[in-house]
Write an enzyme that holds these catalytic residues in place. Sequence first.
Site, PDB file in Angstrom:
ATOM      1  N   SER A 139       0.866  -1.169   0.000  1.00 43.10           N
ATOM      2  CA  SER A 139       0.000   0.000   0.000  1.00 43.10           C
ATOM      3  C   SER A 139       0.904   1.221   0.000  1.00 43.10           C
ATOM      4  CB  SER A 139      -0.883  -0.005   1.250  1.00 43.10           C
ATOM      5  OG  SER A 139      -1.467   1.268   1.473  1.00 43.10           O
ATOM      6  N   TYR A 152      -1.604  -0.539  10.997  1.00 43.85           N
ATOM      7  CA  TYR A 152      -1.730  -0.955   9.594  1.00 43.85           C
ATOM      8  C   TYR A 152      -0.502  -0.502   8.808  1.00 43.85           C
ATOM      9  CZ  TYR A 152      -3.412  -1.052   4.768  1.00 43.85           C
ATOM     10  OH  TYR A 152      -3.531  -1.268   3.415  1.00 43.85           O
TER      11      TYR A 152
END
Length: 293
Positions: A139, A152
């Site tokens: 990501s 995260y």
Amino acid sequence: MTKTVVVTGANRGIGLATALELARAGFDVIGTARSEEGARELHAGAERAGTRVRTVLLDVADATSTVRAFTEIAQMTGGGPWAVVNNAGHAQPGAVEDVDDEQVRAQLEVNLVAPARIARLVLPEMRRRRSGRIVNVSSVAGRVSMPMLGWYCASKQALETVSDALRMEVAPFGVQVVLIEPGSYGTGIWERGIASLPAREHSAYRKQYAAADEVLRGAGDLPGPRPVAKAVLRALTARRPQPRCLVGSGARSTALLDALAPTAVADWAKSTAVGLRSGPPRAVRALERLRRR
């Protein structure tokens, strides 16, 4: 001979888009899902797209399930797949201090430990063939840390450092490792994240969690994930794939801003975005005073 590619978490979001994109391109795709229902969703998606995929049940957070699944895949493929796309992921929102140890372990298990475990299982056969690819779906959070998403971001940044090391380690054996770094796409991962938001009754971040609810519920309005699937396809078909690939203008601009802006300015921009601050940081105020002189 048709090359076999395993796509984890293939029954929805980026995984489903990737499985269908690769199948349409002529790959023998084995998509994994945690349940029979998920496998049926994948088969239904493939049927609607006019293509075909095979399925295997796999819970990437469970070591026994992973060994069992890749033993089955080895039998299905005569030794093991040519490539693996580690897509299965989990997003744990919340302030760093509010996320408990169990949630932290679950976040790291799915996003970091699982891809490494899978690499450990497929690499011996790839090395023997002196050919293979491992594509890890990361990501832009693998490059840029955001408040209220600290764990995260930690899992994705750790995945990137491990992938960098792995890329250098396996290159002499003819195996290539690629990182895909998408921006924001409509995948369902953030809507599912609502269920894992920490308890907020006694949190110092109650207001931010209320805002996060609205943001997460609106994630379904994001564009579809096919650009990510196309990036994975390029990573598997290019003779010399890029080691890292940012996907989407939002991801590229976010990474560039974070790399070039002074830390105080970047912190202010990101904190303002989640409602932690208002008003410009000291560095911005100083620059504004100089401009007026």
